[in-house]
Motif scaffolding. Structure first.
Motif, PDB file in Angstrom:
ATOM      1  N   THR A  99     -40.860   0.125  12.500  1.00 32.54           N
ATOM      2  CA  THR A  99     -41.012  -1.272  12.921  1.00 32.54           C
ATOM      3  C   THR A  99     -41.563  -1.263  14.336  1.00 32.54           C
ATOM      4  OG1 THR A  99     -39.905  -3.430  12.980  1.00 32.54           O
ATOM      5  CG2 THR A  99     -38.716  -1.584  13.958  1.00 32.54           C
ATOM      6  N   GLN A 100     -42.014  -2.410  14.813  1.00 35.42           N
ATOM      7  CA  GLN A 100     -42.623  -2.451  16.138  1.00 35.42           C
ATOM      8  C   GLN A 100     -41.543  -2.396  17.221  1.00 35.42           C
ATOM      9  OE1 GLN A 100     -46.015  -2.165  16.507  1.00 35.42           O
ATOM     10  NE2 GLN A 100     -45.744  -1.857  14.289  1.00 35.42           N
ATOM     11  N   ILE A 101     -41.632  -1.378  18.101  1.00 35.20           N
ATOM     12  CA  ILE A 101     -40.639  -1.149  19.147  1.00 35.20           C
ATOM     13  C   ILE A 101     -41.272  -1.406  20.521  1.00 35.20           C
ATOM     14  CG2 ILE A 101     -39.081   0.528  20.218  1.00 35.20           C
ATOM     15  CD1 ILE A 101     -38.259  -0.275  17.384  1.00 35.20           C
ATOM     16  N   PHE A 102     -40.540  -2.152  21.346  1.00 35.64           N
ATOM     17  CA  PHE A 102     -40.990  -2.492  22.692  1.00 35.64           C
ATOM     18  C   PHE A 102     -39.897  -2.143  23.705  1.00 35.64           C
ATOM     19  CE2 PHE A 102     -43.042  -5.212  19.642  1.00 35.64           C
ATOM     20  CZ  PHE A 102     -44.352  -5.368  20.081  1.00 35.64           C
ATOM     21  N   PHE A 103     -40.309  -1.950  24.948  1.00 41.83           N
ATOM     22  CA  PHE A 103     -39.372  -1.703  26.038  1.00 41.83           C
ATOM     23  C   PHE A 103     -39.599  -2.712  27.163  1.00 41.83           C
ATOM     24  CE2 PHE A 103     -39.971   2.790  24.451  1.00 41.83           C
ATOM     25  CZ  PHE A 103     -38.748   2.847  23.802  1.00 41.83           C
ATOM     26  N   LYS A 104     -38.523  -3.267  27.692  1.00 43.97           N
ATOM     27  CA  LYS A 104     -38.564  -4.078  28.907  1.00 43.97           C
ATOM     28  C   LYS A 104     -38.097  -3.170  30.035  1.00 43.97           C
ATOM     29  CE  LYS A 104     -38.601  -7.662  31.706  1.00 43.97           C
ATOM     30  NZ  LYS A 104     -39.872  -8.124  32.316  1.00 43.97           N
ATOM     31  N   CYS A 105     -38.983  -2.865  30.972  1.00 49.34           N
ATOM     32  CA  CYS A 105     -38.776  -1.756  31.899  1.00 49.34           C
ATOM     33  C   CYS A 105     -38.168  -2.185  33.232  1.00 49.34           C
ATOM     34  CB  CYS A 105     -40.080  -1.018  32.111  1.00 49.34           C
ATOM     35  SG  CYS A 105     -40.756  -0.300  30.598  1.00 49.34           S
ATOM     36  N   ASP A 155     -26.982   3.195  13.484  1.00 44.41           N
ATOM     37  CA  ASP A 155     -27.233   2.520  12.213  1.00 44.41           C
ATOM     38  C   ASP A 155     -28.708   2.127  12.123  1.00 44.41           C
ATOM     39  OD1 ASP A 155     -27.372   0.887  10.007  1.00 44.41           O
ATOM     40  OD2 ASP A 155     -25.587  -0.282  10.498  1.00 44.41           O
ATOM     41  N   LYS A 156     -29.413   2.630  11.130  1.00 42.28           N
ATOM     42  CA  LYS A 156     -30.846   2.383  11.004  1.00 42.28           C
ATOM     43  C   LYS A 156     -31.181   0.935  10.662  1.00 42.28           C
ATOM     44  CE  LYS A 156     -31.729   6.627  11.912  1.00 42.28           C
ATOM     45  NZ  LYS A 156     -32.205   6.987  13.266  1.00 42.28           N
ATOM     46  N   SER A 157     -30.172   0.126  10.349  1.00 41.00           N
ATOM     47  CA  SER A 157     -30.442  -1.277  10.038  1.00 41.00           C
ATOM     48  C   SER A 157     -30.506  -2.141  11.286  1.00 41.00           C
ATOM     49  CB  SER A 157     -29.352  -1.826   9.103  1.00 41.00           C
ATOM     50  OG  SER A 157     -28.095  -1.889   9.775  1.00 41.00           O
ATOM     51  N   VAL A 158     -30.271  -1.543  12.464  1.00 40.50           N
ATOM     52  CA  VAL A 158     -30.266  -2.326  13.705  1.00 40.50           C
ATOM     53  C   VAL A 158     -31.636  -2.926  13.964  1.00 40.50           C
ATOM     54  CG1 VAL A 158     -30.037  -2.198  16.218  1.00 40.50           C
ATOM     55  CG2 VAL A 158     -28.360  -1.069  14.757  1.00 40.50           C
ATOM     56  N   GLN A 159     -32.693  -2.092  13.872  1.00 39.43           N
ATOM     57  CA  GLN A 159     -34.033  -2.604  14.137  1.00 39.43           C
ATOM     58  C   GLN A 159     -34.487  -3.512  13.006  1.00 39.43           C
ATOM     59  OE1 GLN A 159     -33.317   0.671  13.824  1.00 39.43           O
ATOM     60  NE2 GLN A 159     -34.810   1.738  12.569  1.00 39.43           N
ATOM     61  N   ARG A 160     -35.079  -4.630  13.389  1.00 40.86           N
ATOM     62  CA  ARG A 160     -35.559  -5.590  12.402  1.00 40.86           C
ATOM     63  C   ARG A 160     -36.676  -6.397  13.043  1.00 40.86           C
ATOM     64  NH1 ARG A 160     -31.031  -9.427  10.283  1.00 40.86           N
ATOM     65  NH2 ARG A 160     -30.079  -7.382   9.862  1.00 40.86           N
ATOM     66  N   GLY A 161     -37.872  -6.294  12.479  1.00 43.15           N
ATOM     67  CA  GLY A 161     -39.001  -7.012  13.055  1.00 43.15           C
ATOM     68  C   GLY A 161     -39.377  -6.441  14.409  1.00 43.15           C
ATOM     69  N   ASN A 162     -39.949  -7.273  15.265  1.00 45.26           N
ATOM     70  CA  ASN A 162     -40.306  -6.846  16.615  1.00 45.26           C
ATOM     71  C   ASN A 162     -39.026  -6.606  17.407  1.00 45.26           C
ATOM     72  OD1 ASN A 162     -43.116  -7.039  16.254  1.00 45.26           O
ATOM     73  ND2 ASN A 162     -43.070  -9.244  16.633  1.00 45.26           N
ATOM     74  N   ALA A 189     -30.827   4.750  22.182  1.00 46.73           N
ATOM     75  CA  ALA A 189     -29.902   5.690  21.527  1.00 46.73           C
ATOM     76  C   ALA A 189     -29.375   5.102  20.223  1.00 46.73           C
ATOM     77  CB  ALA A 189     -28.741   6.019  22.467  1.00 46.73           C
ATOM     78  N   ALA A 190     -29.078   3.810  20.225  1.00 48.57           N
ATOM     79  CA  ALA A 190     -28.595   3.156  19.013  1.00 48.57           C
ATOM     80  C   ALA A 190     -29.665   3.153  17.925  1.00 48.57           C
ATOM     81  CB  ALA A 190     -28.150   1.734  19.324  1.00 48.57           C
ATOM     82  N   LEU A 191     -30.912   2.924  18.308  1.00 48.71           N
ATOM     83  CA  LEU A 191     -31.994   2.913  17.329  1.00 48.71           C
ATOM     84  C   LEU A 191     -32.246   4.297  16.745  1.00 48.71           C
ATOM     85  CD1 LEU A 191     -34.693   0.615  19.009  1.00 48.71           C
ATOM     86  CD2 LEU A 191     -33.101   0.021  17.189  1.00 48.71           C
ATOM     87  N   LEU A 192     -32.216   5.311  17.599  1.00 47.37           N
ATOM     88  CA  LEU A 192     -32.570   6.654  17.157  1.00 47.37           C
ATOM     89  C   LEU A 192     -31.446   7.348  16.395  1.00 47.37           C
ATOM     90  CD1 LEU A 192     -34.426   8.049  20.307  1.00 47.37           C
ATOM     91  CD2 LEU A 192     -35.442   7.195  18.185  1.00 47.37           C
ATOM     92  N   TYR A 193     -30.202   7.127  16.846  1.00 49.27           N
ATOM     93  CA  TYR A 193     -29.101   7.928  16.324  1.00 49.27           C
ATOM     94  C   TYR A 193     -27.949   7.106  15.751  1.00 49.27           C
ATOM     95  CZ  TYR A 193     -31.769  11.038  19.293  1.00 49.27           C
ATOM     96  OH  TYR A 193     -32.801  11.734  19.883  1.00 49.27           O
TER      97      TYR A 193
END
Length: 418
Positions: free
Chosen positions: A50-56, A305-312, A299-303
């Protein structure tokens, strides 16, 4: 232990944060803070599907978001109070944010840091013009002492998170996120005391209620999840040391908690290995240096629950104040967790050529040697034997297993060191 009473307000007396307060804070901060970059990550987008963004916010002035709330709070105080000076307690980011804000407003600033605070954080705070005092074995003892100083010397105590002006200042991060990514679907935000997520969630939900907001905290300092289970802030009896020290608090704020309850859709936690691996991953793949507290969303996204990411999906990288010594330890721990680093202890016969034989075996296994320590004088060793500690670069868990099996076959009795 309660916070200094000069800033303690019961949650039931508090008004919920409004979008107008956050917009006013944004106007107030316009010429003070940096509108930090919002970056798209092709690598993590492909990896996670899914599309992953960072606010830096790790690229913010002083290295974290904290200057937003600190400056907004100070700028709304009476001039005579600022002239008398301010005081706070902090283990790092809040100290630097407040010291920088106080310098901009020509306000004397004192900061109490726990004993054992990394020297780099102390020096960074001093560089902004603050007076630093080390007191207490942990953050809570530092808070108590800072409260005593405030009362004794008529100083204004500046809370790290539990005040509506602080929350409003931090909420300006949310306005910037929606300005740069109006198509946001999921937002992951670190939780410590709750000032950042309270402000950001209030801002984002006011503008776009459908956005899923996920709070992420360190598993061994999960005060927000505990508060949600109990329906009120609850003081943790204890917590362990964590790489995410910037969000390690024993109790979520009395004022931030109602905002979290209203706006945050879920709260999850990540363990130390996940935090370490995420720091290393972001250095290698994202070319960004982010501290443990700032990287918990990734860390939550990578390691997790894989259902955390959804959409942008956006991870708020809240800070980048990772001192060099800590960075070295974190990198080693992250590599160890990924199976890319192995430290072994072996006992072998003490005779000419024995060490060369060991290195030949490791060479055949394609294990790159970082460092070797050879000791034949240790009193616990049997006569005629030597102890060898060897640090190896490895290619993953399977490679490590091959190394251990081969060394066992060669009679070395390897012990993995952690």
């Amino acid at each position: 232990m309660p916070w200094p009473k000069i800033v303690h307000v019961r949650a039931q007396e508090a008004m919920m944060l409004t979008i107008q307060q956050i917009e006013d804070a944004a106007e107030n901060l316009h010429h003070v803070i940096r509108h930090t970059e919002l970056m798209h990550s092709p690598y993590y987008s492909k990896l996670l599907g899914t599309q992953i963004f960072f606010k830096c916010e790790n690229l913010q002035h002083t290295g974290s978001f904290k200057i937003r709330g600190a400056y907004h709070f100070l700028s709304r105080q009476a001039p005579e109070q600022l002239a008398a000076g301010v005081v706070t307690a902090s283990a790092g980011n809040h100290a630097q944010g407040l010291a920088s804000a106080a310098a901009l407003l020509h306000c004397p600033c004192r900061v109490v840091m726990p004993e054992g605070t990394p020297l780099a954080k102390e020096l960074a705070t001093l560089a902004h013009g603050a007076q630093v005092e080390l007191k207490g074995s942990g953050f809570d003892e530092a808070v108590a002492y800072a409260g005593e100083l405030a009362q004794r010397d008529n100083l204004l105590y500046v809370p790290a998170f539990d005040h509506e002006l602080i929350m409003a200042g931090q909420g300006t991060v949310g306005l910037e996120i929606l300005h740069d990514l109006p198509e946001l679907d999921t937002l992951l935000v670190p939780i410590g005391g709750g000032g950042l997520i309270a402000g950001v969630a209030a801002a984002v939900k006011a503008r776009k209620p459908a956005v899923r907001i996920i709070g992420v905290e360190a598993a061994c300092a999960a005060s927000a999840a505990l508060a949600r289970r109990n329906g009120r802030p609850v003081y943790l009896a204890s917590y362990c040391h964590t790489l995410a020290d910037g969000i390690a608090v024993k109790q979520v704020g009395e004022l931030t908690f109602p905002e979290i309850q209203k706006y945050v859709d879920d709260i999850i936690s990540v363990d130390e290995e996940a935090i370490a691996m995420a720091i290393v991953s972001l250095m290698e793949k994202g070319k960004l240096v982010v501290e443990g507290a700032g990287v918990v969303g990734l860390a939550a996204l990578l390691y997790g629950d894989k259902s955390v990411q959804r959409g942008n999906t956006l991870c708020l990288l809240s800070g980048g104040n990772l001192d060099v010594q800590t960075m070295a330890r974190v990198v080693e721990r992250g590599l160890l967790a990924e199976g890319r680093f192995l430290k072994l202890r072996l006992e072998m016969i003490d005779m000419p050529g024995a060490l060369a034989t060991l290195t030949q075996v490791l060479s055949e296994l394609k294990a790159n040697i970082f460092q070797v320590s050879h000791d034949r004088h240790k009193s616990s060793l049997p006569l005629g034997e030597a102890e060898v500690i060897v640090d190896l670069e490895t290619r993953g868990p399977g490679h490590i297993q091959d190394i251990l099996i081969r060394l066992e076959e060669e009679g070395y009795r390897p012990e993995v060191q952690y």
